[in-house]
Motif scaffolding. Structure first.
Motif, PDB file in Angstrom:
ATOM      1  N   TRP A   1      33.981  45.550  38.749  1.00 13.49           N
ATOM      2  CA  TRP A   1      35.474  46.124  38.833  1.00 13.49           C
ATOM      3  C   TRP A   1      36.209  46.151  37.678  1.00 13.49           C
ATOM      4  O   TRP A   1      36.127  45.438  36.794  1.00 13.49           O
ATOM      5  CB  TRP A   1      36.139  45.299  40.093  1.00 13.49           C
ATOM      6  CG  TRP A   1      35.654  45.191  41.550  1.00 13.49           C
ATOM      7  CD1 TRP A   1      34.330  45.946  41.787  1.00 13.49           C
ATOM      8  CD2 TRP A   1      35.933  44.242  42.410  1.00 13.49           C
ATOM      9  NE1 TRP A   1      34.249  45.822  43.183  1.00 13.49           N
ATOM     10  CE2 TRP A   1      35.206  44.795  43.746  1.00 13.49           C
ATOM     11  CE3 TRP A   1      37.294  43.748  42.605  1.00 13.49           C
ATOM     12  CZ2 TRP A   1      35.513  44.127  45.044  1.00 13.49           C
ATOM     13  CZ3 TRP A   1      37.335  43.001  43.982  1.00 13.49           C
ATOM     14  CH2 TRP A   1      36.446  43.357  45.081  1.00 13.49           C
TER      15      TRP A   1
ATOM     16  N   PHE B   1      37.498  44.557  48.460  1.00 14.29           N
ATOM     17  CA  PHE B   1      38.207  45.563  47.410  1.00 14.29           C
ATOM     18  C   PHE B   1      39.644  46.144  47.938  1.00 14.29           C
ATOM     19  O   PHE B   1      40.425  45.973  46.888  1.00 14.29           O
ATOM     20  CB  PHE B   1      37.118  46.549  47.206  1.00 14.29           C
ATOM     21  CG  PHE B   1      37.676  47.414  46.090  1.00 14.29           C
ATOM     22  CD1 PHE B   1      37.893  47.263  44.803  1.00 14.29           C
ATOM     23  CD2 PHE B   1      38.455  48.487  46.662  1.00 14.29           C
ATOM     24  CE1 PHE B   1      38.319  48.244  44.070  1.00 14.29           C
ATOM     25  CE2 PHE B   1      38.787  49.673  45.631  1.00 14.29           C
ATOM     26  CZ  PHE B   1      38.952  49.288  44.047  1.00 14.29           C
ATOM     27  N   GLU B   2      39.627  46.667  49.114  1.00 16.19           N
ATOM     28  CA  GLU B   2      41.052  47.194  49.471  1.00 16.19           C
ATOM     29  C   GLU B   2      42.042  46.242  49.399  1.00 16.19           C
ATOM     30  O   GLU B   2      43.213  46.736  48.759  1.00 16.19           O
ATOM     31  CB  GLU B   2      40.897  47.948  50.722  1.00 16.19           C
ATOM     32  CG  GLU B   2      40.030  49.177  50.805  1.00 16.19           C
ATOM     33  CD  GLU B   2      38.390  48.716  50.850  1.00 16.19           C
ATOM     34  OE1 GLU B   2      38.155  47.363  50.989  1.00 16.19           O
ATOM     35  OE2 GLU B   2      37.654  49.778  50.867  1.00 16.19           O
ATOM     36  N   ALA B   3      42.026  45.152  49.926  1.00 19.07           N
ATOM     37  CA  ALA B   3      42.986  44.046  49.908  1.00 19.07           C
ATOM     38  C   ALA B   3      43.498  43.651  48.246  1.00 19.07           C
ATOM     39  O   ALA B   3      44.640  43.622  47.966  1.00 19.07           O
ATOM     40  CB  ALA B   3      42.734  43.007  50.507  1.00 19.07           C
ATOM     41  N   ARG B   4      42.477  43.558  47.568  1.00 23.95           N
ATOM     42  CA  ARG B   4      42.699  42.963  46.230  1.00 23.95           C
ATOM     43  C   ARG B   4      43.364  44.200  45.319  1.00 23.95           C
ATOM     44  O   ARG B   4      44.338  44.000  44.638  1.00 23.95           O
ATOM     45  CB  ARG B   4      41.600  42.560  45.465  1.00 23.95           C
ATOM     46  CG  ARG B   4      40.978  41.351  46.064  1.00 23.95           C
ATOM     47  CD  ARG B   4      39.672  40.615  45.515  1.00 23.95           C
ATOM     48  NE  ARG B   4      39.215  39.582  46.120  1.00 23.95           N
ATOM     49  CZ  ARG B   4      38.443  38.785  45.619  1.00 23.95           C
ATOM     50  NH1 ARG B   4      38.160  38.830  44.396  1.00 23.95           N
ATOM     51  NH2 ARG B   4      37.902  37.747  46.404  1.00 23.95           N
ATOM     52  N   ARG B   5      42.895  45.563  45.784  1.00 18.96           N
ATOM     53  CA  ARG B   5      43.496  46.860  45.114  1.00 18.96           C
ATOM     54  C   ARG B   5      45.048  46.885  45.428  1.00 18.96           C
ATOM     55  O   ARG B   5      45.840  46.978  44.752  1.00 18.96           O
ATOM     56  CB  ARG B   5      42.505  47.734  45.525  1.00 18.96           C
ATOM     57  CG  ARG B   5      43.217  49.141  44.746  1.00 18.96           C
ATOM     58  CD  ARG B   5      42.757  50.471  45.701  1.00 18.96           C
ATOM     59  NE  ARG B   5      43.177  50.175  46.944  1.00 18.96           N
ATOM     60  CZ  ARG B   5      42.577  50.802  47.963  1.00 18.96           C
ATOM     61  NH1 ARG B   5      41.389  51.512  47.868  1.00 18.96           N
ATOM     62  NH2 ARG B   5      43.007  50.833  49.175  1.00 18.96           N
ATOM     63  N   ASP B   6      45.285  46.682  46.718  1.00 19.81           N
ATOM     64  CA  ASP B   6      46.555  46.636  46.977  1.00 19.81           C
ATOM     65  C   ASP B   6      47.641  45.427  46.495  1.00 19.81           C
ATOM     66  O   ASP B   6      48.473  45.908  46.198  1.00 19.81           O
ATOM     67  CB  ASP B   6      46.832  46.722  48.684  1.00 19.81           C
ATOM     68  CG  ASP B   6      46.016  48.008  49.217  1.00 19.81           C
ATOM     69  OD1 ASP B   6      45.623  48.799  48.484  1.00 19.81           O
ATOM     70  OD2 ASP B   6      45.804  47.841  50.409  1.00 19.81           O
TER      71      ASP B   6
ATOM     72  N   ASN C   1      48.262  46.536  43.106  1.00 11.70           N
ATOM     73  CA  ASN C   1      49.122  47.787  42.944  1.00 11.70           C
ATOM     74  C   ASN C   1      50.446  47.473  43.058  1.00 11.70           C
ATOM     75  O   ASN C   1      51.459  48.136  42.343  1.00 11.70           O
ATOM     76  CB  ASN C   1      48.632  48.817  44.053  1.00 11.70           C
ATOM     77  CG  ASN C   1      47.304  49.637  43.511  1.00 11.70           C
ATOM     78  OD1 ASN C   1      46.874  49.633  42.497  1.00 11.70           O
ATOM     79  ND2 ASN C   1      46.777  50.271  44.673  1.00 11.70           N
TER      80      ASN C   1
ATOM     81  N   ASP D   1      36.415  50.199  41.609  1.00 12.88           N
ATOM     82  CA  ASP D   1      35.164  49.605  41.610  1.00 12.88           C
ATOM     83  C   ASP D   1      34.336  50.481  40.853  1.00 12.88           C
ATOM     84  O   ASP D   1      34.143  51.771  41.384  1.00 12.88           O
ATOM     85  CB  ASP D   1      34.573  49.700  43.046  1.00 12.88           C
ATOM     86  CG  ASP D   1      33.177  49.130  43.521  1.00 12.88           C
ATOM     87  OD1 ASP D   1      32.537  48.766  42.426  1.00 12.88           O
ATOM     88  OD2 ASP D   1      32.842  48.688  44.619  1.00 12.88           O
TER      89      ASP D   1
END
Length: 197
Positions: free
Chosen positions: A24, A87-92, A95, A103
């Motif tokens: 990532w 991934f989505e939770a960590r990306r948010d 952000n 990724d």
């Protein structure tokens, strides 16, 4: 890429695919306190802030790519719980602190180059200074390997290096490493997990 001995008699180098479970790319401003604090909370390791250095914690390695960019690499060791997941939770979460997360797991392949003549093999087609004083263990750098862009990381003083290239150029990189190693004599080993430290 069959395991075995190739080139000159004697073995001065061992080449092998280096397996990566996930990769990532983290981007953000490390001077922003909330961003800098969020990364260790999410991944259990602080970002290296000195150019061309690395950090690691367990199966996770972090490579400095630029003043606002790092590559997180999870070793592909069996029997260990996945580190780079959700991934989505960590990306948010990143952000929300002014950062970004991508990724890039499928974008690169990696090869290990180790042994007494590993630096000689790399130096044949890469302009980096691989002397231990200039490129110690824990160092990484983006450069070229022949005509290919490459990310090179030094794991230890054996020395052991990992060379990462774009997936579409994997065959060219492997061929180049084999040609450079032929005069030294080299063994091809089975795949091994990427891991710093």
């Amino acid at each position: 890429m069959m395991p075995g001995h190739y080139g000159a008699a004697g073995t001065g180098v061992v080449l092998a695919p280096a397996t990566v479970a996930a990769a990532w790319n983290v981007q953000g401003d490390p001077a922003r306190a909330s961003f800098a604090a969020q990364v260790p909370q999410l991944f259990g390791v602080a970002l290296p802030l000195v150019p061309n250095t690395t950090a690691s914690s367990g199966a996770l390695s972090v490579l400095w790519l630029g003043p606002r960019s790092w590559l997180l690499i999870e070793s592909a060791s069996s029997g260990e719980a996945a580190v780079l997941k959700g991934f989505e939770a960590r990306r948010d979460a990143l952000n929300a602190q002014g950062g970004a997360l991508f990724d890039v797991s499928a974008s690169r392949v990696a090869y290990a180059v180790r042994g007494e003549h590993a630096t000689t093999v790399l130096a044949k087609t890469c302009p980096l200074d691989f002397h231990p004083r200039a490129f110690p263990a824990g160092r990484c750098a983006q450069s070229v390997l022949g005509h290919l862009n490459a990310l090179i990381c030094k794991h230890d003083e054996a020395p052991t290096f990992t060379v990462m290239v774009a997936r579409s150029l994997a065959a060219d990189a492997w061929r180049g490493l084999c040609l450079s190693a032929a005069a030294e004599g080299y063994d091809v080993a089975p795949p091994a997990p990427f891991r710093i430290g």
